[in-house]
Design a protein around this motif. Structure first.
Motif, PDB file in Angstrom:
ATOM      1  N   ILE A  54       0.846  -1.195   0.000  1.00  0.00           N
ATOM      2  CA  ILE A  54       0.000   0.000   0.000  1.00  0.00           C
ATOM      3  C   ILE A  54       0.881   1.245   0.000  1.00  0.00           C
ATOM      4  O   ILE A  54       1.712   1.432   0.884  1.00  0.00           O
ATOM      5  N   GLU A  55       0.691   2.103  -0.997  1.00  0.00           N
ATOM      6  CA  GLU A  55       1.524   3.297  -1.156  1.00  0.00           C
ATOM      7  C   GLU A  55       0.878   4.559  -0.582  1.00  0.00           C
ATOM      8  O   GLU A  55       1.566   5.541  -0.304  1.00  0.00           O
ATOM      9  N   LEU A  56      -0.431   4.553  -0.455  1.00  0.00           N
ATOM     10  CA  LEU A  56      -1.145   5.720   0.066  1.00  0.00           C
ATOM     11  C   LEU A  56      -2.327   5.253   0.893  1.00  0.00           C
ATOM     12  O   LEU A  56      -3.059   4.343   0.481  1.00  0.00           O
ATOM     13  N   ILE A  57      -2.498   5.860   2.050  1.00  0.00           N
ATOM     14  CA  ILE A  57      -3.720   5.665   2.836  1.00  0.00           C
ATOM     15  C   ILE A  57      -4.374   7.032   3.023  1.00  0.00           C
ATOM     16  O   ILE A  57      -3.747   7.973   3.517  1.00  0.00           O
ATOM     17  N   ALA A  58      -5.611   7.127   2.586  1.00  0.00           N
ATOM     18  CA  ALA A  58      -6.415   8.339   2.780  1.00  0.00           C
ATOM     19  C   ALA A  58      -7.442   8.049   3.864  1.00  0.00           C
ATOM     20  O   ALA A  58      -8.280   7.152   3.708  1.00  0.00           O
ATOM     21  N   ALA A  59      -7.362   8.776   4.967  1.00  0.00           N
ATOM     22  CA  ALA A  59      -8.268   8.551   6.097  1.00  0.00           C
ATOM     23  C   ALA A  59      -9.373   9.596   6.098  1.00  0.00           C
ATOM     24  O   ALA A  59      -9.150  10.771   5.761  1.00  0.00           O
ATOM     25  N   LEU A  60     -10.568   9.159   6.485  1.00  0.00           N
ATOM     26  CA  LEU A  60     -11.706  10.060   6.680  1.00  0.00           C
ATOM     27  C   LEU A  60     -11.693  10.553   8.120  1.00  0.00           C
ATOM     28  O   LEU A  60     -11.353   9.803   9.038  1.00  0.00           O
ATOM     29  N   ARG A  61     -12.066  11.795   8.314  1.00  0.00           N
ATOM     30  CA  ARG A  61     -12.056  12.394   9.649  1.00  0.00           C
ATOM     31  C   ARG A  61     -13.160  11.810  10.533  1.00  0.00           C
ATOM     32  O   ARG A  61     -14.286  11.618  10.083  1.00  0.00           O
ATOM     33  N   GLN A  62     -12.820  11.575  11.813  1.00  0.00           N
ATOM     34  CA  GLN A  62     -13.835  11.251  12.808  1.00  0.00           C
ATOM     35  C   GLN A  62     -14.497  12.552  13.269  1.00  0.00           C
ATOM     36  O   GLN A  62     -13.980  13.632  13.051  1.00  0.00           O
ATOM     37  N   TRP A  63     -15.667  12.411  13.944  1.00  0.00           N
ATOM     38  CA  TRP A  63     -16.321  13.605  14.486  1.00  0.00           C
ATOM     39  C   TRP A  63     -15.359  14.403  15.363  1.00  0.00           C
ATOM     40  O   TRP A  63     -15.374  15.623  15.391  1.00  0.00           O
ATOM     41  N   VAL A  88      -2.302  -2.816  10.393  1.00  0.00           N
ATOM     42  CA  VAL A  88      -2.327  -3.887   9.385  1.00  0.00           C
ATOM     43  C   VAL A  88      -0.934  -4.183   8.841  1.00  0.00           C
ATOM     44  O   VAL A  88      -0.789  -4.981   7.909  1.00  0.00           O
ATOM     45  N   GLY A  89       0.100  -3.554   9.398  1.00  0.00           N
ATOM     46  CA  GLY A  89       1.456  -3.800   8.933  1.00  0.00           C
ATOM     47  C   GLY A  89       1.814  -3.054   7.660  1.00  0.00           C
ATOM     48  O   GLY A  89       2.692  -3.500   6.909  1.00  0.00           O
ATOM     49  N   ALA A  90       1.173  -1.929   7.415  1.00  0.00           N
ATOM     50  CA  ALA A  90       1.475  -1.116   6.234  1.00  0.00           C
ATOM     51  C   ALA A  90       2.338   0.075   6.640  1.00  0.00           C
ATOM     52  O   ALA A  90       2.292   0.541   7.783  1.00  0.00           O
ATOM     53  N   ASP A  91       3.112   0.570   5.688  1.00  0.00           N
ATOM     54  CA  ASP A  91       3.934   1.756   5.906  1.00  0.00           C
ATOM     55  C   ASP A  91       3.921   2.582   4.623  1.00  0.00           C
ATOM     56  O   ASP A  91       4.901   2.618   3.878  1.00  0.00           O
ATOM     57  N   PRO A  92       2.804   3.242   4.331  1.00  0.00           N
ATOM     58  CA  PRO A  92       2.654   3.921   3.034  1.00  0.00           C
ATOM     59  C   PRO A  92       3.583   5.125   2.902  1.00  0.00           C
ATOM     60  O   PRO A  92       3.928   5.779   3.897  1.00  0.00           O
ATOM     61  N   GLU A  93       3.971   5.411   1.661  1.00  0.00           N
ATOM     62  CA  GLU A  93       4.775   6.601   1.399  1.00  0.00           C
ATOM     63  C   GLU A  93       3.971   7.864   1.659  1.00  0.00           C
ATOM     64  O   GLU A  93       4.504   8.874   2.108  1.00  0.00           O
ATOM     65  N   ARG A  94       2.666   7.817   1.367  1.00  0.00           N
ATOM     66  CA  ARG A  94       1.823   8.999   1.478  1.00  0.00           C
ATOM     67  C   ARG A  94       0.683   8.732   2.462  1.00  0.00           C
ATOM     68  O   ARG A  94       0.118   7.638   2.488  1.00  0.00           O
ATOM     69  N   ALA A  95       0.347   9.763   3.228  1.00  0.00           N
ATOM     70  CA  ALA A  95      -0.775   9.678   4.169  1.00  0.00           C
ATOM     71  C   ALA A  95      -1.606  10.948   4.014  1.00  0.00           C
ATOM     72  O   ALA A  95      -1.072  12.051   4.050  1.00  0.00           O
ATOM     73  N   VAL A  96      -2.899  10.774   3.845  1.00  0.00           N
ATOM     74  CA  VAL A  96      -3.809  11.892   3.608  1.00  0.00           C
ATOM     75  C   VAL A  96      -4.906  11.883   4.667  1.00  0.00           C
ATOM     76  O   VAL A  96      -5.466  10.827   4.984  1.00  0.00           O
ATOM     77  N   LEU A  97      -5.199  13.055   5.227  1.00  0.00           N
ATOM     78  CA  LEU A  97      -6.369  13.239   6.084  1.00  0.00           C
ATOM     79  C   LEU A  97      -7.297  14.180   5.337  1.00  0.00           C
ATOM     80  O   LEU A  97      -7.020  15.362   5.170  1.00  0.00           O
ATOM     81  N   GLU A  98      -8.397  13.632   4.830  1.00  0.00           N
ATOM     82  CA  GLU A  98      -9.277  14.338   3.894  1.00  0.00           C
ATOM     83  C   GLU A  98     -10.134  15.389   4.618  1.00  0.00           C
ATOM     84  O   GLU A  98     -10.303  15.341   5.838  1.00  0.00           O
ATOM     85  N   VAL A  99     -10.664  16.327   3.850  1.00  0.00           N
ATOM     86  CA  VAL A  99     -11.519  17.362   4.421  1.00  0.00           C
ATOM     87  C   VAL A  99     -12.815  16.748   4.944  1.00  0.00           C
ATOM     88  O   VAL A  99     -13.217  15.646   4.553  1.00  0.00           O
ATOM     89  N   THR A 100     -13.483  17.491   5.811  1.00  0.00           N
ATOM     90  CA  THR A 100     -14.756  17.072   6.380  1.00  0.00           C
ATOM     91  C   THR A 100     -15.834  17.018   5.302  1.00  0.00           C
ATOM     92  O   THR A 100     -15.863  17.838   4.392  1.00  0.00           O
ATOM     93  N   GLY A 101     -16.723  16.052   5.425  1.00  0.00           N
ATOM     94  CA  GLY A 101     -17.888  15.997   4.531  1.00  0.00           C
ATOM     95  C   GLY A 101     -18.188  14.585   4.070  1.00  0.00           C
ATOM     96  O   GLY A 101     -17.279  13.793   3.799  1.00  0.00           O
ATOM     97  N   GLY A 102     -19.477  14.284   3.949  1.00  0.00           N
ATOM     98  CA  GLY A 102     -19.897  12.959   3.516  1.00  0.00           C
ATOM     99  C   GLY A 102     -19.567  12.639   2.076  1.00  0.00           C
ATOM    100  O   GLY A 102     -19.631  11.481   1.663  1.00  0.00           O
TER     101      GLY A 102
END
Length: 511
Positions: A54-63, A88-102
């Motif tokens: 996995i090269e990138l993980i994009a996470a959705l914001r919690q409340w 899960v044992g991943a070490d991605p090069e890129r990590a994204v925390l996305e903006v708020t919104g459904g």
């Protein structure tokens, strides 16, 4: 003969728990998300390990990190995508925390697919989770676990994005916030249709009753109970008004413990990992569109950006809505659904159904991550019904941001056709008056009386004599004004407005 750079979904995963369940673990947000991502990895049925690739993980914001000052009673991760990766044992090069919104999960699918098609990377994950129900349960039991995490590593934090949703007037007037904005939209539609509050609640009940049947059959649902239209529409002590015209059962349920994840790969990487082709689901198109802020919209009862997003997605796929077999339309409140059913002529009893999960009031509304669950269900339907098409509509803000995606096991060519489109909808914004004086006319509103009858909250949108929009609070201590808004028929009535000592706009029926 599918090109190597074609993006495909190779795995989806969901994880959930309820406090009353046997084996309840009281998982944190990050643990819940980690379980969902592991489920997506397992779902690939790959011959080779997936997590290390996995090269990138994009996470959705919690409340707890969706807006400035959000409470986080147990602490939180400073880097959610990397916290999830560790599980899960991943070490991605890129990590994204996305903006708020459904809209975020569906928008990220389009963005990541485009990057893969451009050969910028080959394997990415979209993941998010909520554990609001567990937070409330543990607080009620007097427990105080430490969920804080300090993780080193690069993070692309894209910010909250709330400045794209609210005018400053919403905060200044202590309104009902997001729920008040949606209620104003629904009441504007109610006025356009000439319906009473009881008639409109019945219409909402008929819209949502089929959703409860889907939710009742979904093992991840927070409220798996079949309910009739009358039960949803009738105001009772348990089904109280939270903001006119909404009863409690017809608004998004945020007290959930749910996580979902999506893995998107290039065809080349999927083959290298040994992911069977019968797991691949193609991304046929994604279109996103942003709406004007609420007070600026020419027609408060509609969102042309949302309908344009759906229309453009269908166009990019070469389909019409009749060619789509599975639908999941965002359902945090009635307004986003009615906006589409009105425009496309869909009925509440459409034989396809309007949800794949059971919808946000019944399946659950896990913050910004709901549509990851919808996409996971769409992928499952496409795998089981090969060649069929599924459409997911994802809504954010107050009908502010919309993203639509279409999926199928049929291949989608990303080399000779546009598949991801960020749309701009031309609209002339309405002028605002931040401090109106004198006569104004009520355009739409919402009204809520807390259990303590002396506490009234409201959102009221008016037009000034020179045609500008303004947001006011009605003076609920004035008997004539309170009677007007409790009647459910304030539309078109003139009020006299001025400012109180705090600069808030206060309106009342003229003597």
């Amino acid at each position: 003969m599918i090109p190597d750079n074609t993006p495909v979904i190779i795995g989806v995963g969901q994880h959930s728990e309820r406090p009353q369940d046997a084996g309840y673990e009281a998982l944190s947000h990050m643990d819940m998300a980690g379980r969902a991502l592991q489920a997506a990895i397992d779902d690939c049925r790959a011959a080779q390990p997936v997590a290390p690739e996995i090269e990138l993980i994009a996470a959705l914001r919690q409340w707890e990190n969706s807006y400035y000052g959000a409470p986080s009673p147990f602490g939180r991760s400073n880097n959610p995508p990397r916290s999830i990766a560790r599980r899960v044992g991943a070490d991605p090069e890129r990590a994204v925390l996305e903006v708020t919104g459904g809209q975020a999960p569906q928008k990220l699918v389009g963005e990541i697919a485009e990057h893969i098609a451009h050969c910028e990377f080959e394997l990415a994950a979209i993941v998010g989770a909520e554990a609001v129900s567990t937070v409330l349960t543990l607080l009620g039991q007097g427990h105080q676990p430490d969920w804080s995490e300090e993780i080193e590593g690069e993070l692309d934090d894209r910010g909250y994005g709330s400045e794209r949703i609210f005018e400053k007037e919403w905060l200044k007037h202590a309104t009902l916030g997001v729920i008040g904005g949606y209620a104003c939209v629904d009441n504007a539609r109610r006025h356009r249709l000439g319906l009473s509050l009881d008639q409109y609640r019945q219409q909402m009940g008929e819209l949502f009753a089929p959703f409860t049947k889907v939710a009742a059959a979904n093992p991840h649902s927070a409220a798996p109970v079949v309910r009739s239209a009358e039960e949803l529409a009738t105001v009772t002590e348990r089904n109280r008004i939270v903001a006119e015209p909404y009863t409690r059962m017809t608004v998004a349920r945020d007290q959930v413990n749910q996580g979902a994840a999506i893995l998107i790969s290039s065809v080349r990487k999927a083959r290298e990992l040994g992911v069977p082709e019968d797991r691949w689901v193609h991304i046929h198109s994604v279109a996103t569109a942003n709406e004007l802020k609420v007070l600026r919209r020419p027609d408060l009862s509609r969102s042309p950006a949302s309908t344009a997003s759906v229309e453009r997605t269908l166009e990019l796929s070469g389909l019409d809505l009749g060619g789509v077999r599975y639908l999941d339309l965002y359902s945090c409140f009635a307004a986003p659904l009615f906006n589409l059913t009105d425009h496309f002529g869909l009925s509440a009893d459409d034989p396809r159904g309007l949800t794949l999960t059971g919808g946000l009031p019944f399946f659950g509304g896990p913050g910004n991550n709901y549509s990851s669950h919808a996409i996971a269900e769409a992928v499952a339907r496409c795998r089981a019904d090969r060649g069929a098409y599924a459409l997911v509509g994802a809504n954010g803000g107050i009908l502010s941001k919309y993203a639509t995606g279409i999926y199928s096991t049929e291949p989608a060519d990303w080399n000779s056709a546009v598949r991801y489109h960020r749309m701009s909808i031309p609209q002339r914004p309405e002028p605002l008056d931040s401090a109106p004086k004198g006569d104004v006319t009520v355009e739409t509103y919402t009204w809520s009386v807390d259990k303590d009858a002396d506490k009234v909250r409201s959102s009221v949108i008016v037009r000034t004599a020179d045609g500008k929009r303004a947001l006011i609070r009605p003076d609920h201590r004035d008997a004539a004004t309170r009677t007007l808004f409790e009647s459910g028929k304030p539309f078109g009535v003139k009020l006299v407005v001025g400012q109180d000592g705090h600069g808030a706009n206060i309106g009342r029926v003229s003597a």
